[in-house]
Design a protein around this motif. Structure first.
Motif, PDB file in Angstrom:
ATOM      1  N   GLY A  74      -7.954  11.893  -5.405  1.00  0.00           N
ATOM      2  CA  GLY A  74      -7.645  10.569  -4.892  1.00  0.00           C
ATOM      3  C   GLY A  74      -7.092  10.566  -3.484  1.00  0.00           C
ATOM      4  O   GLY A  74      -6.855   9.500  -2.902  1.00  0.00           O
ATOM      5  N   LEU A  75      -6.884  11.756  -2.892  1.00  0.00           N
ATOM      6  CA  LEU A  75      -6.245  11.820  -1.580  1.00  0.00           C
ATOM      7  C   LEU A  75      -7.069  11.155  -0.486  1.00  0.00           C
ATOM      8  O   LEU A  75      -6.513  10.719   0.532  1.00  0.00           O
ATOM      9  CB  LEU A  75      -5.946  13.271  -1.204  1.00  0.00           C
ATOM     10  CG  LEU A  75      -4.891  13.983  -2.061  1.00  0.00           C
ATOM     11  CD1 LEU A  75      -4.683  15.407  -1.577  1.00  0.00           C
ATOM     12  CD2 LEU A  75      -3.576  13.218  -2.074  1.00  0.00           C
ATOM     13  N   LEU A  76      -8.392  11.068  -0.673  1.00  0.00           N
ATOM     14  CA  LEU A  76      -9.217  10.388   0.322  1.00  0.00           C
ATOM     15  C   LEU A  76      -8.858   8.903   0.413  1.00  0.00           C
ATOM     16  O   LEU A  76      -9.135   8.246   1.412  1.00  0.00           O
ATOM     17  CB  LEU A  76     -10.701  10.521  -0.021  1.00  0.00           C
ATOM     18  CG  LEU A  76     -11.296  11.925  -0.065  1.00  0.00           C
ATOM     19  CD1 LEU A  76     -12.798  11.841  -0.301  1.00  0.00           C
ATOM     20  CD2 LEU A  76     -11.005  12.714   1.207  1.00  0.00           C
ATOM     21  N   LYS A  77      -8.220   8.382  -0.639  1.00  0.00           N
ATOM     22  CA  LYS A  77      -7.923   6.955  -0.722  1.00  0.00           C
ATOM     23  C   LYS A  77      -6.464   6.626  -0.430  1.00  0.00           C
ATOM     24  O   LYS A  77      -6.056   5.476  -0.572  1.00  0.00           O
ATOM     25  CB  LYS A  77      -8.245   6.447  -2.130  1.00  0.00           C
ATOM     26  CG  LYS A  77      -9.678   6.634  -2.583  1.00  0.00           C
ATOM     27  CD  LYS A  77      -9.861   6.030  -3.969  1.00  0.00           C
ATOM     28  CE  LYS A  77     -11.288   6.171  -4.485  1.00  0.00           C
ATOM     29  NZ  LYS A  77     -11.463   5.441  -5.767  1.00  0.00           N
ATOM     30  N   VAL A  78      -5.677   7.597  -0.034  1.00  0.00           N
ATOM     31  CA  VAL A  78      -4.225   7.403   0.028  1.00  0.00           C
ATOM     32  C   VAL A  78      -3.834   6.244   0.947  1.00  0.00           C
ATOM     33  O   VAL A  78      -2.853   5.540   0.677  1.00  0.00           O
ATOM     34  CB  VAL A  78      -3.507   8.715   0.429  1.00  0.00           C
ATOM     35  CG1 VAL A  78      -3.886   9.153   1.840  1.00  0.00           C
ATOM     36  CG2 VAL A  78      -2.003   8.573   0.297  1.00  0.00           C
ATOM     37  N   LEU A  79      -4.576   6.001   2.019  1.00  0.00           N
ATOM     38  CA  LEU A  79      -4.247   4.930   2.959  1.00  0.00           C
ATOM     39  C   LEU A  79      -4.930   3.616   2.620  1.00  0.00           C
ATOM     40  O   LEU A  79      -4.614   2.580   3.217  1.00  0.00           O
ATOM     41  CB  LEU A  79      -4.630   5.332   4.389  1.00  0.00           C
ATOM     42  CG  LEU A  79      -3.993   6.602   4.961  1.00  0.00           C
ATOM     43  CD1 LEU A  79      -4.497   6.832   6.384  1.00  0.00           C
ATOM     44  CD2 LEU A  79      -2.479   6.533   4.932  1.00  0.00           C
ATOM     45  N   GLY A  80      -5.886   3.636   1.686  1.00  0.00           N
ATOM     46  CA  GLY A  80      -6.703   2.462   1.407  1.00  0.00           C
ATOM     47  C   GLY A  80      -5.968   1.387   0.644  1.00  0.00           C
ATOM     48  O   GLY A  80      -4.989   1.651  -0.063  1.00  0.00           O
ATOM     49  N   PRO A  81      -6.427   0.136   0.761  1.00  0.00           N
ATOM     50  CA  PRO A  81      -5.764  -0.971   0.058  1.00  0.00           C
ATOM     51  C   PRO A  81      -5.900  -0.862  -1.451  1.00  0.00           C
ATOM     52  O   PRO A  81      -6.932  -0.430  -1.972  1.00  0.00           O
ATOM     53  CB  PRO A  81      -6.481  -2.213   0.591  1.00  0.00           C
ATOM     54  CG  PRO A  81      -7.784  -1.724   1.115  1.00  0.00           C
ATOM     55  CD  PRO A  81      -7.553  -0.329   1.592  1.00  0.00           C
ATOM     56  N   LYS A  82      -4.854  -1.274  -2.148  1.00  0.00           N
ATOM     57  CA  LYS A  82      -4.849  -1.200  -3.619  1.00  0.00           C
ATOM     58  C   LYS A  82      -5.940  -2.055  -4.232  1.00  0.00           C
ATOM     59  O   LYS A  82      -6.492  -1.709  -5.287  1.00  0.00           O
ATOM     60  CB  LYS A  82      -3.482  -1.620  -4.157  1.00  0.00           C
ATOM     61  CG  LYS A  82      -2.388  -0.600  -3.911  1.00  0.00           C
ATOM     62  CD  LYS A  82      -1.062  -1.039  -4.545  1.00  0.00           C
ATOM     63  CE  LYS A  82       0.007   0.022  -4.319  1.00  0.00           C
ATOM     64  NZ  LYS A  82       1.309  -0.399  -4.898  1.00  0.00           N
ATOM     65  N   LYS A  83      -6.308  -3.167  -3.599  1.00  0.00           N
ATOM     66  CA  LYS A  83      -7.304  -4.061  -4.186  1.00  0.00           C
ATOM     67  C   LYS A  83      -8.675  -3.408  -4.299  1.00  0.00           C
ATOM     68  O   LYS A  83      -9.520  -3.857  -5.072  1.00  0.00           O
ATOM     69  CB  LYS A  83      -7.407  -5.359  -3.385  1.00  0.00           C
ATOM     70  CG  LYS A  83      -7.889  -5.197  -1.962  1.00  0.00           C
ATOM     71  CD  LYS A  83      -7.872  -6.550  -1.247  1.00  0.00           C
ATOM     72  CE  LYS A  83      -8.272  -6.419   0.207  1.00  0.00           C
ATOM     73  NZ  LYS A  83      -8.237  -7.743   0.897  1.00  0.00           N
ATOM     74  N   TYR A  84      -8.905  -2.332  -3.536  1.00  0.00           N
ATOM     75  CA  TYR A  84     -10.162  -1.592  -3.643  1.00  0.00           C
ATOM     76  C   TYR A  84      -9.997  -0.256  -4.367  1.00  0.00           C
ATOM     77  O   TYR A  84     -10.939   0.529  -4.459  1.00  0.00           O
ATOM     78  CB  TYR A  84     -10.757  -1.354  -2.261  1.00  0.00           C
ATOM     79  CG  TYR A  84     -11.068  -2.627  -1.507  1.00  0.00           C
ATOM     80  CD1 TYR A  84     -11.710  -3.691  -2.132  1.00  0.00           C
ATOM     81  CD2 TYR A  84     -10.708  -2.774  -0.168  1.00  0.00           C
ATOM     82  CE1 TYR A  84     -11.988  -4.873  -1.449  1.00  0.00           C
ATOM     83  CE2 TYR A  84     -10.988  -3.941   0.528  1.00  0.00           C
ATOM     84  CZ  TYR A  84     -11.622  -4.986  -0.122  1.00  0.00           C
ATOM     85  OH  TYR A  84     -11.894  -6.151   0.560  1.00  0.00           O
ATOM     86  N   GLY A  85      -8.778   0.013  -4.844  1.00  0.00           N
ATOM     87  CA  GLY A  85      -8.520   1.252  -5.562  1.00  0.00           C
ATOM     88  C   GLY A  85      -7.798   2.304  -4.759  1.00  0.00           C
ATOM     89  O   GLY A  85      -7.737   3.469  -5.175  1.00  0.00           O
ATOM     90  N   GLY A  86      -7.235   1.925  -3.628  1.00  0.00           N
ATOM     91  CA  GLY A  86      -6.528   2.876  -2.781  1.00  0.00           C
ATOM     92  C   GLY A  86      -5.048   2.966  -3.079  1.00  0.00           C
ATOM     93  O   GLY A  86      -4.509   2.239  -3.909  1.00  0.00           O
TER      94      GLY A  86
END
Length: 435
Positions: A74-86
């Motif tokens: 999941g580290l690729l998503k660490v900065l991404g918005p929660k609404k998209y799964g980040g």
């Protein structure tokens, strides 16, 4: 200028097998919910990578398995918005996550760092719609993003019509791109070379031809080799920060200082994986010294254990102190990144160039310090581990080779000069591809 002649491998080299990390897809099916959880996940990834880091580095295979491991974590998503799964974490956490992964494997820390930068590029140089659309695409699909943006090369040339922009050219360095799902391209318009356009396109296209010729002394699992770009098109709507109607840079996006944050942001990525590599070297050396290093029996003040030797204790203490100071400085720069992006991301027109200059100088300080201490520690650990630690099977040399390779990316002497002008003359650096 003619296209450089480079050795070309007709097909991709052998790759690491993603199946070796398959168990982590279910083990890490649930992502962390806070900063400490994400840092712990990064430490878990580093622990997995460190087990056979030296052997994988020697094999020099394309890091498909390692990218799969990053996806599972999941580290690729660490900065991404929660609404998209980040994870919706700030840059300071992203920087620390890079640092933690680099402790276990410098190459993979670097791959993660470049991805986090490229995955957020539209937030810096794009308009609001582009930022939102690309974040949704990247985070929901758990895509890995590479880049072909090396500014030392001649720019990719862009031709255009009413619907599309088209890239053609060559890049010497394309870190992570050969194992990516999406690739960031940057080029100059053929009849207006002062005007540059970033675009994010799918990697799996016949016109993106990777040469698989990365065989350098360090960071050997980063797929940083060259590529030829032929006839790769993107719609004008994907030209980051450009106005579709006028085919010109949108002054509300690219006519303000905010896009100039891209360069300090990536320079701080560099410093954090330097720091992680150096910290990893110290930890690796510590384990070796406490288990394998022998005391020197001819010094006149003989000790039974290496850990009682004065010079060994003194050296480790000195390295630790300097690395602790470097971490504090890096954390300070990361906190300032949070403040800047938190204050101005949704009010970009209000961002003053003076704040950009102050942060750039703080980031330059981190770059100087992590370069200096990183090279000193990764070379100096051999003095406190002993001659047997130079054996190839030990793999202690990979830490120095990794830092030495990337610290040549842009000469640190220019960062020292830049800081000198800041101290003596009160000058902020002019935003460039490297400052």
């Amino acid at each position: 200028m003619a296209t450089p002649v480079v050795p070309v491998i007709s097909q991709a080299p052998s790759a690491t097998d993603p199946a070796v990390y398959a168990e982590y897809e279910s083990k890490w099916a649930t992502y962390p919910t806070d900063a400490q959880g994400w840092l712990e996940r990064a430490r878990e990834v580093a622990a997995v990578l460190s087990v056979d880091a030296a052997a994988r580095e020697k094999a020099n295979k394309s890091p498909k398995a390692e990218v799969a491991l990053l996806k599972h974590s999941g580290l690729l998503k660490v900065l991404g918005p929660k609404k998209y799964g980040g994870g919706e974490q700030p840059w300071s956490v992203g920087y620390e996550v890079i640092r933690e992964v680099a402790k276990g494997d410098g190459s993979i820390g670097m791959l993660l760092g470049y991805h986090l930068l490229w995955s957020r590029t539209a937030h810096v140089v794009g308009n609001d719609e582009q930022a939102e659309r690309f974040q949704k695409l990247i985070i929901e699909n758990n895509y890995y993003v590479g880049g072909a943006v090396n500014p030392r090369d001649n720019d990719l040339k862009i031709t255009y019509d009413d619907s599309n922009i088209t890239y053609n050219g060559f890049k010497n360095f394309t870190t992570g791109a050969a194992v990516s799902d999406l690739i960031v391209l940057e080029g100059a318009i053929h009849d207006r070379p002062e005007e540059h356009i970033f675009a994010i396109v799918p990697t799996a296209q016949a016109g993106i031809q990777f040469h698989y010729n990365w065989d350098n002394v360090g960071l050997r699992l980063t797929e940083s080799g060259s590529a030829k770009i032929e006839g790769i098109s993107a719609p004008w709507t994907d030209a980051l920060g450009w106005d579709v109607a006028t085919k010109k840079p949108d002054p509300a996006v690219l006519g303000i200082p905010f896009p100039a944050l891209l360069l300090p942001t990536i320079q701080l990525v560099f410093s954090n994986f330097y720091l992680g590599i150096a910290l990893g070297a110290l930890d690796f050396a510590k384990k070796y010294t406490t288990t394998s290093t022998r005391a020197w029996p001819y010094g006149g003040d003989n000790k039974e254990k290496a850990t009682d030797e004065f010079y060994i204790l003194s050296t480790y203490g000195n390295f630790f102190a300097h690395l602790r100071a470097a971490e504090a400085l890096a954390n300070q720069a990361g906190a300032e990144a949070d403040r800047i992006y938190g204050t101005y991301q949704n009010n970009r027109a209000a961002f003053p160039i003076e704040e950009r200059g102050e942060w750039a100088e703080l980031v330059a300080s981190v770059k100087v310090v992590t370069t200096d201490v990183g090279l000193r520690v990764t070379a100096g650990v051999f003095e406190v581990t002993g001659s047997r630690a130079t054996a190839s099977k030990v793999g202690l040399d990979r830490f120095w080779r990794d830092i030495r390779t990337h610290t040549l990316h842009d000469p640190v002497a220019y960062k020292n000069r830049e800081l000198g002008r800041y101290v003596l003359l009160g000058e902020h650096p002019e935003p460039t591809w490297y400052t």
